[in-house]
Enzyme design. Structure first.
Site, short mmCIF file in Angstrom:
data_model
loop_
_atom_site.label_atom_id
_atom_site.label_comp_id
_atom_site.label_asym_id
_atom_site.label_seq_id
_atom_site.Cartn_x
_atom_site.Cartn_y
_atom_site.Cartn_z
N ARG A 197 0.83 -1.21 0.00
CA ARG A 197 0.00 0.00 0.00
C ARG A 197 0.86 1.26 0.00
O ARG A 197 2.02 1.24 0.39
CB ARG A 197 -0.94 0.01 1.21
CG ARG A 197 -2.14 -0.92 1.01
CD ARG A 197 -3.06 -0.93 2.21
NE ARG A 197 -2.42 -1.55 3.35
CZ ARG A 197 -1.95 -0.90 4.39
NH1 ARG A 197 -2.07 0.41 4.44
NH2 ARG A 197 -1.37 -1.55 5.37
N LYS A 251 -8.21 -2.29 1.89
CA LYS A 251 -7.99 -1.43 3.04
C LYS A 251 -8.71 -0.08 2.89
O LYS A 251 -9.03 0.57 3.88
CB LYS A 251 -6.49 -1.23 3.29
CG LYS A 251 -5.86 -2.44 4.03
CD LYS A 251 -6.60 -2.69 5.35
CE LYS A 251 -5.83 -3.52 6.36
NZ LYS A 251 -5.70 -4.94 6.07
N HIS A 266 -9.02 -3.90 13.46
CA HIS A 266 -8.02 -4.55 12.61
C HIS A 266 -7.54 -5.79 13.35
O HIS A 266 -6.51 -5.76 14.04
CB HIS A 266 -6.86 -3.59 12.32
CG HIS A 266 -5.90 -4.10 11.30
ND1 HIS A 266 -4.58 -3.73 11.25
CD2 HIS A 266 -6.07 -4.95 10.26
CE1 HIS A 266 -3.98 -4.34 10.24
NE2 HIS A 266 -4.87 -5.09 9.62
N SER A 307 0.53 -4.40 10.74
CA SER A 307 1.07 -5.00 9.54
C SER A 307 1.26 -3.97 8.46
O SER A 307 0.80 -2.85 8.57
CB SER A 307 0.10 -6.02 9.01
OG SER A 307 -1.09 -5.35 8.78
N LYS A 329 -1.93 -12.15 12.80
CA LYS A 329 -3.39 -12.20 12.80
C LYS A 329 -3.90 -13.36 11.95
O LYS A 329 -4.71 -14.17 12.39
CB LYS A 329 -3.98 -10.89 12.24
CG LYS A 329 -3.81 -9.70 13.13
CD LYS A 329 -4.52 -8.47 12.59
CE LYS A 329 -4.02 -8.03 11.23
NZ LYS A 329 -2.61 -7.61 11.21
N THR A 330 -3.41 -13.42 10.71
CA THR A 330 -3.89 -14.46 9.80
C THR A 330 -3.38 -15.83 10.24
O THR A 330 -4.16 -16.79 10.35
CB THR A 330 -3.44 -14.16 8.36
OG1 THR A 330 -3.97 -12.89 7.97
CG2 THR A 330 -3.92 -15.22 7.39
N ASP A 361 -8.77 -10.63 9.41
CA ASP A 361 -8.18 -9.27 9.36
C ASP A 361 -9.09 -8.10 9.75
O ASP A 361 -8.59 -7.12 10.28
CB ASP A 361 -7.63 -9.03 7.94
CG ASP A 361 -6.64 -7.89 7.86
OD1 ASP A 361 -5.62 -7.95 8.57
OD2 ASP A 361 -6.87 -6.95 7.10
N ARG A 363 1.48 -12.39 -1.41
CA ARG A 363 0.20 -12.57 -0.74
C ARG A 363 -0.71 -13.54 -1.49
O ARG A 363 -0.63 -13.65 -2.71
CB ARG A 363 -0.54 -11.24 -0.67
CG ARG A 363 0.11 -10.20 0.22
CD ARG A 363 -0.46 -10.28 1.60
NE ARG A 363 0.10 -9.26 2.48
CZ ARG A 363 -0.37 -9.00 3.69
NH1 ARG A 363 -1.41 -9.67 4.16
NH2 ARG A 363 0.19 -8.09 4.44
N1 LIG Z 1 5.92 -17.18 16.32
C1 LIG Z 1 5.23 -16.76 15.27
N2 LIG Z 1 3.94 -16.37 15.41
C2 LIG Z 1 3.23 -15.90 14.36
N3 LIG Z 1 3.72 -15.82 13.11
C3 LIG Z 1 4.99 -16.22 12.89
C4 LIG Z 1 5.78 -16.70 13.95
N4 LIG Z 1 7.00 -17.02 13.46
C5 LIG Z 1 6.96 -16.75 12.15
N5 LIG Z 1 5.75 -16.28 11.77
C6 LIG Z 1 5.39 -15.83 10.41
O1 LIG Z 1 5.02 -14.46 10.51
C7 LIG Z 1 4.01 -14.13 9.57
C8 LIG Z 1 2.77 -13.60 10.25
O2 LIG Z 1 1.99 -12.99 9.26
P1 LIG Z 1 0.42 -12.83 9.23
O3 LIG Z 1 -0.05 -13.01 7.83
O4 LIG Z 1 -0.26 -13.67 10.23
O5 LIG Z 1 0.34 -11.28 9.61
P2 LIG Z 1 -0.94 -10.40 9.81
O6 LIG Z 1 -0.94 -9.92 11.22
O7 LIG Z 1 -2.13 -11.14 9.38
O8 LIG Z 1 -0.65 -9.15 8.85
P3 LIG Z 1 -1.54 -8.41 7.71
O9 LIG Z 1 -2.55 -7.54 8.39
O10 LIG Z 1 -0.54 -7.62 6.96
O11 LIG Z 1 -2.17 -9.45 6.87
C9 LIG Z 1 3.71 -15.40 8.82
O12 LIG Z 1 4.45 -15.37 7.64
C10 LIG Z 1 4.19 -16.50 9.78
O13 LIG Z 1 4.58 -17.67 9.11
O1 LIG Z 2 -3.43 -4.11 3.24
C1 LIG Z 2 -2.43 -4.81 3.03
O2 LIG Z 2 -1.59 -4.58 2.18
C2 LIG Z 2 -2.21 -5.99 3.85
C3 LIG Z 2 -2.81 -5.92 5.17
O3 LIG Z 2 -3.65 -6.70 5.51
C4 LIG Z 2 -2.35 -4.87 6.06
O4 LIG Z 2 -1.43 -4.15 5.69
O5 LIG Z 2 -2.90 -4.75 7.16
CA LIG Z 3 -3.24 -11.05 7.41
MN LIG Z 4 -4.26 -6.40 7.64
#
Ligand SMILES: Nc1ncnc2c1ncn2[C@@H]1O[C@H](COP(=O)(O)OP(=O)(O)OP(=O)(O)O)[C@@H](O)[C@H]1O
Ligand SMILES: O=C([O-])CC(=O)C(=O)O
Ligand SMILES: [Ca+2]
Ligand SMILES: [Mn+2]
Length: 703
Positions: free
Chosen positions: A169, A314, A333, A351, A407-408, A422, A487
């Site tokens: 973004r 977003k 979020h 994130s 989160k994911t 999310d 992604r």
């Molecule tokens: N201990 C851990 N706990 C959680 N995630 C981990 C850990 N170690 C490594 N990872 C990695 O960290 C990343 C966590 O990313 P995730 O997609 O869950 O982020 P998010 O909070 O959903 O962000 P976004 O809002 O950008 O989607 C994954 O690639 C996961 O494999």
């Molecule tokens: O919006 C994006 O690019 C990915 C996401 O989930 C975040 O940043 O929270």
């Molecule tokens: Ca996510």
């Molecule tokens: Mn997100």
């Protein structure tokens, strides 16, 4: 603000004298408004398509199909009307390339339209544009593969795409229309993600986007929903130029049934995604050729100059951060899942690219050198905004990325029902997912560690910016050649234990995730309500910044409500609602560090996902609530002494560092950064209760 007929309206837009049938100012196509230069002074041509125009050239010697007969068969799409074309292109289904096929008229559009006598003002209004309306994934695959460079089918059947020059973004390029309503309602100025633009400039960009879209042979239109809570469902229309965008939103928004589509009616919000086309930097308020513009009164968003699909996701989330609080609903979020017994957990975490720092009180000369460099390199017309104004919008350098807080990853749990990964709402009815799909990071994705996400990458899923074997089409998830931010976007049903409909009761646990690259936050701590609020408002995680020599350095970042880039109101508004709801429903707050242990980034290592999962299991089951706790210095966090399946020695971060002095230094450094960040909130009251405000202020690091 639901009106009698169930449609929502925005405060201020209904009383507008300019308001059309749905409370919106219509695009003015004739006369008035002297600031707009019209081209309708010459005598109009009596045709509505180029073919018709050409047919006028030749004198008819034999009867042909009457013009009005063919036209009447199609319904024009009002959203794409502009100053140059009053009616917008007509809706047909199918691929215009298949000439032999008679285009089928879509029955979905019920908008009654009365044809004015043919009064065309420019060639643009004569052009025929096919509207590919709510195509199926299979049809979108065909469109993408045929017409969009960089589209391929992977070994598992997913559609691999490239998002173009932007692989994340662009928060610096987001603009929000400041009008009489939003000027008071929204959060502006220092620290806020909402950078203002005026209504006129919005219309300039809107026109640019609409004219670009109408200049194409075909555009994609998705009519879909947001929010699984039927009482607060929002109808969205996405107009885009790429099959990739259409499939992405098909996956990410809630998919209507054929009956729901039949009765869709007027959308509550419309996105015009003309991402391949840049904005004009000579336009007021534009500081780059990318612009993501939000107009709450018009209920429209315009995207120019970025094809990164996450902007749509977003962007709509930002809209929900305005609409839902207006209805006393908290937008979050966060990820969300539910146990077999109905216990719900929320997972907050930061994130993406986020607001890093704020330099509003600095002189241009002392402004962040990276930003100055960036401005000089990228902005052709710096004088449009005084540099000082731009500086206050200091954002991280472009080569900064986050590691993902989880989160994911952590809401996708084979033993629990997935409500969403999310974006959620918390209302008096409980929780509901805003979206119909998930958007998982793919970097270093492995089948063993994240089996459900791995298996969701199949036919129908969009994978962005991944690298694959030319022959086998096997994706190499470790390859960062295109970007770190690879992604996958898939419908939530692709997760076997998704909870459909994606709603659940009030949360029992609120888990704040931080990926601490300093390695000083404990893997888990139990929070008091005041501490939960303190950490929610702080929204801490670490970002990785590439330095000049290519060395990666962790940097603390604070993003209010774990999503400062998307909030529309002041953070304390959301915080007050969260505190009130957690108190009312007796939810427990937790802080989970999914980042480093045993030393900072480069020295220690990231906490094993398997351990974090065990910690989360103990939170869900309730056993962690019963554990014994000790309190840490500086942050005053309660740390459990034991958790099943987790080596006890990692629970106390101080014990894992070999260099105790370095640990203490890092701890104090991070504590200081928290304190400094929180200074920005000291003058704000959280909710109506002064007691809570005082408590929250006291719940931060103490030293
Ligand atoms: N201990 C851990 N706990 C959680 N995630 C981990 C850990 N170690 C490594 N990872 C990695 O960290 C990343 C966590 O990313 P995730 O997609 O869950 O982020 P998010 O909070 O959903 O962000 P976004 O809002 O950008 O989607 C994954 O690639 C996961 O494999
Ligand atoms: O919006 C994006 O690019 C990915 C996401 O989930 C975040 O940043 O929270
Ligand atoms: Ca996510
Ligand atoms: Mn997100």
């Amino acid at each position: 603000m639901a009106t009698d007929n169930g449609e929502f309206s925005f405060a201020g837009s209904n009383g507008n004298s300019n308001a059309g049938r749905n409370g919106l100012a219509k695009i003015q196509t004739h006369g008035k408004k002297n600031e707009v230069c019209h081209d309708d002074s010459s005598a109009p041509v009596k045709a509505q398509t180029i073919d018709e125009l050409h047919s006028l050239q030749k004198k008819k010697s034999a009867p042909t199909t009457p013009i009005r007969g063919t036209q009447g068969a199609f319904t024009p799409i009002a959203s794409l009307a502009s100053l140059t074309r009053e009616t917008g292109p007509k809706v047909v289904k199918g691929d215009p390339a298949r000439k032999s096929e008679t285009p089928k008229v879509s029955s979905h559009h019920a908008t009654p339209h009365h044809y004015a006598p043919t009064l065309s003002t420019s060639d643009s209004s004569l052009k025929f544009t096919h509207i590919l309306y709510n195509l199926s994934p299979a049809e979108l695959y065909e469109q993408a593969i045929k017409y969009e460079k960089g589209s391929f089918i992977t070994e598992t059947g997913a559609l691999a795409t490239l998002s173009g020059a932007k692989t994340g973004r662009s928060p610096r390029d987001k603009r929000v229309v400041k009008d009489d309503t939003t000027k008071n309602d929204l959060w502006w100025g220092k620290g806020s993600p909402n950078i203002e633009m005026d209504e006129h400039t919005f219309l300039v960009n809107r026109e640019r986007a609409v004219d670009y879209l109408c200049s194409l042979d075909k555009v994609f239109v998705n009519d879909q929903f947001l929010n699984w809570d039927p009482e607060h469902r929002i109808k969205v229309r996405i107009v885009s130029a790429r099959a990739y965008h259409s499939l992405f939103m098909h996956n990410m928004c809630i998919r209507p049934t054929p009956e729901e589509l039949e009765n869709f009616g007027t959308p509550d919000f419309t996105i015009y995604n003309a991402g391949q086309f840049p904005c004009n930097r000579y336009t007021h308020y534009m500081t780059s050729s990318t612009s993501i513009d939000l107009n709450l009164a018009r209920r429209e968003m315009v995207i120019l100059g970025t094809q990164y699909a996450g902007e749509m996701k977003k962007g709509l989330f930002s809209v929900m951060h305005y609409l839902m609080p207006m209805r006393q609903i908290l937008s979050l979020h966060s990820g969300c899942n539910m146990g077999k017994d109905g216990d719900v957990a929320l997972f907050f975490g930061l994130s993406g690219i986020v607001l890093l720092d704020d330099y509003s009180d600095m002189e241009p000369e002392t402004c962040h050198p990276n930003l100055i460099r960036d401005l000089l390199q990228r902005f052709l017309v710096i004088h449009i905004l005084p540099i000082h104004d731009v500086c206050y919008l200091c954002f991280p350098p472009l080569d900064m990325f986050d590691l993902g807080t989880g989160k994911t990853t952590l809401s996708t749990d084979h033993n629990r029902y997935l409500i969403g990964d999310d974006e959620h709402c918390w209302s008096d009815n409980g929780v509901s997912n805003i979206e119909g799909g998930c958007y998982a990071k793919c970097i270093d994705l492995s089948r063993e560690k994240e089996p459900d996400i791995w298996n969701a990458i199949k036919f129908g899923t969009v994978v962005e910016n991944v690298v694959f074997d030319e022959y086998t089409r096997e994706v190499d998830y470790s390859d960062k050649s295109v970007t770190e931010n690879t992604r996958a976007a898939y419908p939530i049903e692709y997760i076997p234990n998704a909870k459909i409909p994606c709603v659940g009761p009030h949360p029992k646990n609120v888990i704040l995730l931080a990926c601490d690259a300093f390695g000083v936050l404990p893997p888990v701590s139990k929070l008091s309500l005041a501490q939960t609020m303190y950490h929610f408002i702080s929204g801490y995680t670490a970002l990785m910044a590439g330095t000049v020599d290519g060395v990666k350095e962790p940097q603390a970042t604070f993003s209010a409500c774990f999503g400062a880039a998307f909030i529309m109101l002041h953070p304390t508004k959301y915080a007050a609602m969260l505190a009130e709801k957690m108190k009312k429903h007796g939810a427990t707050g937790w802080l989970v560090n999914t980042g480093w242990s045993g030393g900072r980034y480069g020295e220690g290592s990231r906490i094993k996902l398997a351990y974090t999962r065990k910690i989360i299991d103990a939170i869900h089951s309730g056993t962690l609530l019963e554990a014994n706790y000790t309190k840490t210095e500086v942050f005053g966090l309660e740390i459990p002494t034991q958790i099943e399946g987790v080596p006890s020695e990692i629970l106390q971060p101080g014990d894992t560092w070999s260099d105790k002095k370095a640990y203490k230094e890092a701890l104090l450094k991070l504590g200081g950064l928290f304190k400094k960040n929180f200074e920005g909130f000291l003058n704000y009251k959280i909710g109506t209760d002064n007691e809570l405000t005082e408590e929250i202020l006291a719940a931060g690091p103490n030293f």
